[in-house]
Structure formats: C-alpha cells, structure tokens
Design a protein around this motif. Structure first.
Motif, PDB file in Angstrom:
ATOM      1  N   UNK A  68     -84.486  21.438  39.389  1.00 42.58           N
ATOM      2  CA  UNK A  68     -85.344  22.846  39.023  1.00 42.58           C
ATOM      3  C   UNK A  68     -85.768  22.192  37.952  1.00 42.58           C
ATOM      4  N   UNK A  69     -87.249  22.452  37.672  1.00 40.96           N
ATOM      5  CA  UNK A  69     -87.723  22.087  36.474  1.00 40.96           C
ATOM      6  C   UNK A  69     -88.691  23.041  36.096  1.00 40.96           C
ATOM      7  N   UNK A  79     -78.114  19.350  32.666  1.00 42.14           N
ATOM      8  CA  UNK A  79     -79.217  20.014  32.286  1.00 42.14           C
ATOM      9  C   UNK A  79     -80.068  19.018  31.011  1.00 42.14           C
ATOM     10  N   UNK A  80     -81.277  18.572  31.710  1.00 36.29           N
ATOM     11  CA  UNK A  80     -82.034  17.813  30.576  1.00 36.29           C
ATOM     12  C   UNK A  80     -83.146  18.362  29.847  1.00 36.29           C
ATOM     13  N   UNK A  81     -82.978  18.292  28.488  1.00 37.61           N
ATOM     14  CA  UNK A  81     -83.951  18.838  27.494  1.00 37.61           C
ATOM     15  C   UNK A  81     -84.336  20.146  27.934  1.00 37.61           C
ATOM     16  N   UNK A  82     -83.286  20.754  28.328  1.00 37.60           N
ATOM     17  CA  UNK A  82     -83.349  22.546  28.402  1.00 37.60           C
ATOM     18  C   UNK A  82     -84.489  22.984  29.557  1.00 37.60           C
ATOM     19  N   UNK A  83     -84.930  21.777  30.435  1.00 32.63           N
ATOM     20  CA  UNK A  83     -85.881  22.184  31.162  1.00 32.63           C
ATOM     21  C   UNK A  83     -85.696  21.565  32.818  1.00 32.63           C
ATOM     22  N   UNK A  84     -84.740  20.688  32.888  1.00 35.82           N
ATOM     23  CA  UNK A  84     -84.552  20.026  34.177  1.00 35.82           C
ATOM     24  C   UNK A  84     -83.103  20.230  34.436  1.00 35.82           C
ATOM     25  N   UNK A 121     -94.380  28.346  34.623  1.00 36.05           N
ATOM     26  CA  UNK A 121     -94.484  27.704  36.098  1.00 36.05           C
ATOM     27  C   UNK A 121     -93.258  26.920  36.102  1.00 36.05           C
ATOM     28  N   UNK A 122     -92.443  26.949  37.423  1.00 34.32           N
ATOM     29  CA  UNK A 122     -91.334  26.404  37.705  1.00 34.32           C
ATOM     30  C   UNK A 122     -91.513  25.760  39.081  1.00 34.32           C
ATOM     31  N   UNK A 123     -90.943  24.609  39.442  1.00 38.24           N
ATOM     32  CA  UNK A 123     -90.683  24.099  40.574  1.00 38.24           C
ATOM     33  C   UNK A 123     -89.425  23.391  41.061  1.00 38.24           C
ATOM     34  N   UNK A 124     -88.794  23.728  42.314  1.00 34.69           N
ATOM     35  CA  UNK A 124     -87.543  23.514  42.455  1.00 34.69           C
ATOM     36  C   UNK A 124     -87.597  22.966  44.007  1.00 34.69           C
ATOM     37  N   UNK A 125     -86.238  22.166  44.298  1.00 37.09           N
ATOM     38  CA  UNK A 125     -86.438  21.364  45.849  1.00 37.09           C
ATOM     39  C   UNK A 125     -84.783  21.263  45.968  1.00 37.09           C
ATOM     40  N   UNK A 126     -84.624  21.264  46.886  1.00 38.54           N
ATOM     41  CA  UNK A 126     -83.268  20.663  47.335  1.00 38.54           C
ATOM     42  C   UNK A 126     -83.037  19.886  48.915  1.00 38.54           C
TER      43      UNK A 126
END
Length: 967
Positions: A838-839, A773-778, A845-850
């Motif tokens: 997941x960001x 988890x990066x900066x509680x956002x990513x 707003x949020x954006x995610x992908x796999x």
C-alpha cells in the motif's frame, strides 16, 4: 427517644454539606475541536486528562464537555484517528478552541484480534487485516460486508445477494463452519446451522466502527470453529459517536434483463446516538435492504449417484432434450427418477401372471403385430378387455419388443427462478443502552435483530424465507477485563427446502404412480409408430405433463401447501427455533500486578456455551424434545518483551470440552522480532480444531434423491439399527448388483461400512511473515504458511436394505441411502503465501494491491476435501480520499481476479472458470452537514460470474447514495 431522629438529621445534613463541597470542587472542561486546515468540526475526538481515565469525546458538532474533581492546572490530550495527537495545558476558565492537524500514517492502526489485547498492526504476531470506518465510507462496494472479499487471503462463496460466506486459507463453502464471526464479541452463528448467515444479522452500515480479520488457525484464543480464521466486527460506542445519521442508497441490477427484468435496489440505514449525561448514552439503528436476487441457473446434467471416485456425484453429458433421465444442477423436481424396466415390472406384477402371459403369448405368436393391432384385439375380446389400459406397457416390455432396455426417466423439473421468490429482503434493527458505573467501568445492554429472505446452498438449495435471528447481550467492560452474557434466538420462519419441496409438488400435482405409466404408454405408442427414441421420449413427456403448472409456481396454492408443511410431516418446511446461550469473560492482570514494568503481559479467560436444538424433527433428531449441547472452555496467554523490546515472545493455550466429545487443548506460540523501527519479522505456531457442528452431530433430514442426511453420533446409528441391519458401501452394492444381473447373485461381494470414533477435526500450522513501513508511505506485508489437518469431518454414503434381504439393496423402493458424518483418516497438507503493498501518493492518492496463493497437497482418490480455493488471487485498488475544490471529491476503483478451480460441495461438484470484476465509485463531500454523495457500482462491466458450482450468477449492481452526518 429523639436521639435516633437527631442522628438521622445530622447524617443527612452532613451528606448535603459533603455534596455541596464536592460540587464546589468540581471543574468543568468544555470546548470545541476543528480541523486546522478546513476549520470543519471533528467528531469522536478523545479528550482525556493526561495520566488519568477522566474524559469524553466530541459530539457530532465537534463540541465536548465534562466535569472532574481534579483541580487545574492539568494537561488535556486530544487524539483521533487520522489526526495528530495534541496536548493542551488547561488552567481553568473559558471554553477551549482546539485545532488538530491531519496526520494519517500507514501502520498506525491498532488491532485487538491478533492477541486479544490492543497493539499496533505493525507489531501483530500473526497475519491480520483491518477495515476502518473511513475505509467503509470510501469503498465502491454496495455493502460494507463485501469489503472483506478484497482483503488478502480471503475467499467468498455467494449463495445469494445477501448471503455470502467468507473463508481463508482454503476449505471454504456456502455456510462456512471453519471461520468464527464475532459481532461486538458475540458469536454471530445461527445456532441450528453453526455458521453465520452472512450479514443477515449484525451491524447496520452506519454503526460499524471497524472490522478485523484473523486468517488461519485461531482456536487458541477464540475457541472451536476458528480452524481457518476469525472475523471481528465492532460497533461505534454512543459516548464517542453521537448524533443522527442516515444513508439512502438507491440502485439497480439485472440491467440487461438476462436473469430477470431490470429491478431496483434499496438500501436505507439510520443511526441515532446521544449522550444523555456523563453516565448515560444510547444508540438505535436500522437498515433495510431490498432487491431482486441473483439466480442460480446452471443447467448442466448431473449424476447424483455416489461412487468411490465421485462421492457427491458429477457432471455428465446431456440435456433435457438428449437425456430422458436429465437432472439439471439448478433444476428442481427432476431428481425423482425411475428405471423404465422397473416401472414395467411393477405393472406386470399388478396385472398378474395370467394376464401378462396371455398378452405375451399373443405378441410372441404374432411378432409383427403392432400396438394398434394388439389394442384393437384386446378391446374386442371380452376376457382381455380389462387389460386394455396396460397393453402399451405390456407390449413395450415384451421380450420381442424390449423398448425399455436399461433406460431411466426423470420427472420434469422447474428452474430456480420458477420456484424461489426473487424478492430478497434484509431488515436489521439494533439498540444499546450504555451506563458508566465509573470512569473506568462501562455497562451496556444491547439487542440486535435481523429478518428477511435469502437463499442458501447446502445439500440442496434452501429458501430462507422470513428467517429471524435475534441476539441480546449484557456486558460489563473495563480496560483490563470484561464479562458478557448473551443469547442468540433463531426462528426459521417459512424457510423450506426448495429442492425437496419441488419434488413433492410434482407428486402432489400428479403422483409418480400415475405419471410414469402415462409416460411409458405414450413412449411405446410413439416408438411403435416409427418415431426415433428421443422423439418418442419427447412425445411421452409432453403427454404425461399435460396440465402441468408452468411459470412461477411459488405462488401456486398447491406449492405453498407443500412448502408450508413441516418436513417431519412430508412437506418442505423447517421449524427450527434453536438457541445459543453464552457466558464469557476475560481478565488482563498486566496492570494490576505491575507486570507492564517488566514488559510482561498476562491474561486469562473462559466461556460457557449451550446449544439448544429445537427443530421439531424437521432438521435434527429431536422429535422427543430439545437437544442440549454444552461447551466449556478456558484460555490463557503470557507474553514477554526482551532485549530492549527487540523481541516479543507470546504463548497461548486453550482447553475446551463438549458434551459429546473429549476435551481438546490447543496451544499457540508466537515471536515478533523488531528488525528496525517500523520493520518487524513474525513467527507463529498455531493449532486449531472444531467440534462436529450441531448438524454433524444430530441432523436427521431427508434430502433430494431420497438420501437421508444423518449425524455421526452413534446414537443415530443405533436408532436405525445399523448393528442388526447392516449398511454397505456403494461400490460393493454395485458389484453385488452386477452379479445379480448376471444371474448369480453373490452376497459375499457386499462390504459392510465400518465406523470409527467420531471426534473433532484438528489442524496445526507454521507461519512466517514480515510487515514494514518505508518512509511512512509504503506499507509492505508478506507471509508464508505450512499446515496439516487431520480427522477431516466429511460424509460417507451407505446403503441399507429395507426388506432384510440383500436383494432389497438393488431397488430404490426397497432400500435407504444414508449420508453420514464421519472423520476421514487422511492427513492433508496445505501451504500458501501472500503479499500486499500500500503506497500513499501525493495529494491524497493511494494505490494498493495484494496477491495470494493457497494449495492443498496430494489427496487419495475419491477424497472430498472441500478446499474450494483457487491457486492464485489478485486485488488491485486505486483511490483518492479528497481532491479538487476543498478536497471534496473522491474516488475508488477495485479490480479483483480469481483463478480457476474445482468446486466441491455437498450439493454439486464441478469446475469453476477464472473471472475478474471491477468495482468503482466517485464521491462528493458536503462539509457543512458532514454528508457524502456517492455514485458507484460493483462488477460495473456486468460480467456474470459464479463463486461456487450450483450457486447463482452474479451480475452488476449500480447505485447512488446520500449519507448525512457520516464523518
């Protein structure tokens, strides 16, 4: 004499005084909890006394109330998913008013599936995915179960609108037996099938608290069947989630009238839960889904002949207009086929040597004689007149004419839409009564029932009509242990084999013994009049099919009679009423032994399962009575934190024994390395296995093409006298047939099929992954794995003569073809990787992908692995949980792309093109009633696609819904 009475009075008085004193010593804690920003009431907030187990949850209006014998002052802890935890000092007195701040952080989710104990998802020792109730509210999918499709590593095979089979890391199929599905801890499989019937039975959408997916091997903790994953679906506790909720979802599919006419979609659900007291609570739920199903409509010409290189057949050129022996993939009834020369030979045999010699003599002496001339000559000759009905076939099969050659002809079939009722229905009912024996022990009695219509693809297409499955559970649960007993009861209802039933309907309308001679007679007449071969075949089919029922034959009385007759009596009906009985428990000794102080955790568990197979000979070899199969298992796990919690090592192992197979031990070892706060590296070695399914063991079923599906247990081979009447490989029978056709039959070419030990399939895999988890956002999650599987459970086709002579192997009427469950000796390697991001963006707003990939190693020629997994898959999502006025609006868009692959099934094998879909929805919240309005759809661009060869084409589904009290 009065002393006993006096003693009783004193005891009663003492008890009354004690109760009175206790009542005076209790403290009532009450109040309400609201969102600090919107001032909306928050339900399902945990309110507990710090350092103890006493507490409660807020109700659907945000209020809470409980009593305690603990004297104030003490500290109350308020916590809820999506909100910051808050501590309040309680000194007694008036009701509290508490505000909680919204505080959602990625990676905060707690999962249980990975280790059977609660842990943060960031610290899981193996790959795991989780879906929360909040995510379900914000999904564009028409059904919560469909959300699993978009998780990293998942593949889906859709057999019908309500029957989807999930799989991970390859080896998926319609009716996946390599993945466990547990609903509130219960194995959700249909006992007679050994796989979950999608979501036909289970939780209603409003009652789902969360879902967890454990990809890959999971037998070490969850037992046989989990060779490729485990899904846990957990319901809402009525003590925590209270009130009346309902959701009305109305939609439409088939909007372009391509498969069917435009049709409505209904999905109505209800949940009511209430806490009756500090000890008692209950909940009830119901959900009804009704729609017009998707259609399996592949018309590819298919050869079902087994060869060493195509054991389950293959697509071949041709159509009904170009191939008289056409067999459409999703056309049923046309599996019945006979060689024209063979029919002619039967007619000649029936006429007798004298009659055939007389007709042949006339033709041979007059080679230019036409059929009309011969017919007139025979009709005018008193001694030959009785042969008149046979003249066309005798004429066409004469050596000078030879109209038939080596051609074969199939009966005319019906499309699936003309056979299976398009109305798919799923009704689910559930209820539970909960009782708290103490603050730490809770008992529950629960019932789950599902019924409806669906379609399943196995060796044939099966119409699951009025299928009923019930699960009933009694459970005791403590934070350190649980024990549960449950039973699953299955009733196939009016379910039937659509493929076989249609073949039998053809026979009931007009027997092949009549249809084929009519066909041949008309064919010869057309050919003799100069018609080209295909034109003659078309004319012959038209003649033989005169009066044939057309359109939807599912309502035809004759069809219903065939579909309603048990398979064991020559019909298509299943009578399966199999059962599964289970008792299991688990104990975590960590707290009781004080192991948590040293960072150690220890748990053990065990289970007993009993399958009771009862199909009355329509599915299993159980004509003499029910068949019982017992499984016992035990497991243990120990974990240790080391180096100031930088390293956590865990070792697990499970042993299982089945009635018909030797015991198996499956170990697992994992390590989690904390690289930094919120950054963890994981390593795992996992093993898994699965006992042959109940069908692999005991099936005894005649399917399309006259093939008998047979279990792999030696008892069945003994029953069909394989030792006394040997069975041979298809390749060697073909070689023997070629020698016989050449005039020198050579039985030495026949190769007897050898059967080795029938045993469980097993696999082992290594995985390495990173979650951070990066900066509680990513949130980042990546993994790679390498695996090996052996003793694959597959099937081998063999042929047995019914005459005792090798020549009997060459004719369909004098031989039996078996498809037998066996282990293949081949060891297969698999590997794959996956990555997801997941960001969280500003303003909700949020954006995610796999993206993920699975591949299988080199396979020997002719080996069918049923891997059924594309090399690459991609999922992308963009959403907002609240924007514009008071954050009342929301939206979500999900894009999914699937690479092309080759699908292997026992029904059919063939290529699957790549496809992509888009799901989308917009929503609006009504805070006062905690309601949600959604407008959305799945596959919104209505681009039809299939997930498996021979399975239905899936189009767009569009809906609008209103949910009351859903937050």
């Amino acid at each position: 004499m009065r002393r006993p009475h006096s003693n009783c009075l004193l005891a009663i008085a003492a008890s009354a005084i004690s109760v009175h004193v206790t009542a005076q010593q209790t403290t009532t804690v009450s109040g309400s909890v609201k969102n600090s920003k919107s001032k909306e009431a928050i339900s399902a907030v945990s309110v507990t006394i710090k350092g103890g187990a006493t507490g409660t949850f807020t109700d659907d209006k945000g209020n809470f109330r409980f009593t305690t014998v603990q004297k104030p002052p003490f500290t109350l802890i308020f916590s809820s998913v999506g909100y910051g935890t808050k501590e309040i000092d309680f000194k007694g007195g008036e009701a509290l008013s508490v505000d909680l701040d919204v505080s959602f952080t990625l990676g905060d989710e707690v999962v249980v599936a990975a280790s059977r104990t609660p842990e943060k998802i960031l610290e899981s020792p193996v790959s795991i995915e989780r879906i929360s109730s909040a995510a379900i509210r914000n999904t564009p999918a028409a059904n919560y179960y469909d959300m699993i499709t978009n998780l990293k590593g998942v593949d889906v095979v859709t057999a019908s609108l309500t029957f989807k089979s999930m799989g991970t890391r390859g080896f998926n199929s319609s009716g996946n037996t390599k993945l466990n599905q547990l609903v509130d801890g219960m194995d959700n499989q249909a006992p007679g099938l050994n796989f979950s019937v999608g979501n036909v039975i289970g939780l209603t959408e409003l009652d789902v608290d969360n879902m967890e997916l454990l990809p890959g091997a999971s037998s070490a903790l969850y037992g046989p069947g989990g060779t490729n994953g485990t899904i846990l679906i957990n319901s809402k506790n009525p003590f925590k989630y209270q009130g009346l909720s309902f959701q009305i979802k109305q939609g439409v599919n088939h909007i372009d009238n391509y498969e069917r006419n435009k049709a409505p979609y209904y999905d109505w659900s209800l949940r009511w839960a209430k806490k009756l007291s500090e000890r008692w609570a209950f909940k009830i739920g119901a959900q009804l889904i009704q729609a017009q199903d998707w259609v399996a409509n592949q018309t590819n010409n298919y050869s079902r002949a087994s060869t060493p290189y195509a054991p389950y057949g293959q697509v071949i050129p041709g159509s009904r207009y170009t191939d008289p022996n056409y067999d459409g993939v999703n056309v049923y009834g046309d599996e019945t086929t006979q060689p024209m020369a063979g029919i002619a030979a039967s007619v000649r045999s029936a006429v007798g040597a004298g009659g055939t010699a007389a007709i042949d003599g006339i033709i041979n002496s007059n080679p230019s004689m036409t059929l009309a001339q011969l017919s007139a000559f025979v009709a005018g000759n008193a001694s030959l007149a009785p042969l008149a009905p046979y003249v066309p076939i005798l004429y066409g099969s004469n050596a000078n004419k030879n109209y038939f050659g080596n051609q074969s002809v199939s009966r005319t079939g019906y499309d699936e839409k003309d056979v299976i009722d398009p109305n798919t229905v799923n009704l689910k009912l559930s209820g539970a009564l909960h009782y708290k024996l103490s603050n730490s022990i809770e008992a529950s009695l629960a019932a789950y029932f599902g019924t409806g219509n669906s379609v399943y693809t196995g060796s044939d297409r099966y119409s699951l009509k009025d299928l009923k499955i019930g699960q009933y559970k009694l459970e005791l649960r403590h934070r350190n242990w649980h024990v549960r007993a449950y039973t699953t009861r299955e009733n196939a209802g009016s379910s039937f084999n659509a493929t076989v039933t249609t073949r039998l309907f053809n026979e009931a309308w007009k027997a092949s013994a009549t249809w084929y001679p009519q066909y041949l007679s008309a064919y010869v007449a057309a050919r003799d009049q100069g018609a080209p071969d295909l034109t003659a075949h078309a004319a012959a089919r038209g003649f033989a099919d005169q009066g044939r029922p057309t359109g939807f034959i599912g309502n035809n009385l004759m069809f219903q009679q065939v579909a309603g007759k048990p398979i064991s009596q020559g019909g298509g009906l299943f009578l399966d009423q199999s059962k599964l009985n289970v008792v299991e428990g688990q104990y975590n000794f960590t707290n009781d032994l004080g192991l948590d102080k040293s960072g150690t955790e220890l748990l053990v568990g065990g289970s007993f399962k009993q399958y009771v197979l009862d199909s009355k000979g329509t599915l299993f070899a159980d004509t003499a009575g029910t068949i019982k199969i017992n499984e016992v298992g035990a497991y243990g796990q120990v974990s240790q934190k080391m180096l100031n919690d930088v390293l956590k090592l865990t070792v697990s192992g499970r042993y299982d024994k089945n009635t018909n197979f030797a015991g198996r031990f499956t170990p697992r070892a994992t390590a989690v390395v904390k690289l930094a706060k919120d950054h963890n590296l994981r390593f795992s070695y996992q093993t898994a296995y699965r006992f042959p399914t109940t069908q692999d063991q005991w099936i005894n079923l005649l399917v399309s093409g006259g093939v008998r599906l047979m279990g792999g247990l030696p008892q069945l081979r003994d029953y069909y006298n394989f030792s006394g009447n040997k069975v041979y490989t298809p390749g060697s029978v073909a070689a023997f047939g070629a020698s016989a056709a050449a005039g020198s039959p050579n039985p030495a070419l026949l190769q007897e099929q050898q059967f080795g030990e029938f045993k469980p399939e097993s696999s082992r895999s290594f995985e390495v992954g990173y979650k951070g988890l990066v900066d509680k956002k990513l949130l980042i999650d990546v993994y790679g794995y390498w695996g090996k599987s052996k003793d694959f459970l597959s099937r081998v086709v063999v042929i047995q003569s019914n005459t005792g002579s090798p020549i009997g192997l060459l004719s369909p009427s004098t031989r039996t073809i078996y498809s037998i469950a066996v282990n293949t000796p081949t060891e297969v390697t698999t590997s794959g990787w996956g990555a997801s991001l997941e960001y969280l963006l500003p303003k909700n707003y949020s954006v995610s992908g796999n993206v993920y990939s699975d591949v299988i190693g080199d396979l020997p020629a002719g080996f069918v692995s049923f891997f059924n997994t594309p090399k690459y898959r991609v999922n992308l999502a963009f959403s907002n949980s609240g924007f514009l006025k008071d954050n009342r609006f929301g939206f979500s868009v999900v894009y999914r792309w699937i690479d092309k692959f080759n699908y292997e099934g026992t029904f059919a094998v063939g290529p699957m093109p790549s496809y992509s879909t888009v799901d989308a929805m917009v929503s609006y919240k009504l805070p006062a009633s905690k309601s949600l309005i959604k407008i959305g759809g799945s596959n919104i661009f209505n681009k039809y696609y299939r997930t498996g060869f021979g399975n239905p084409q899936i189009g767009g589904l569009y809906y609008i819904s209103y949910g009351f009290n859903v937050f």
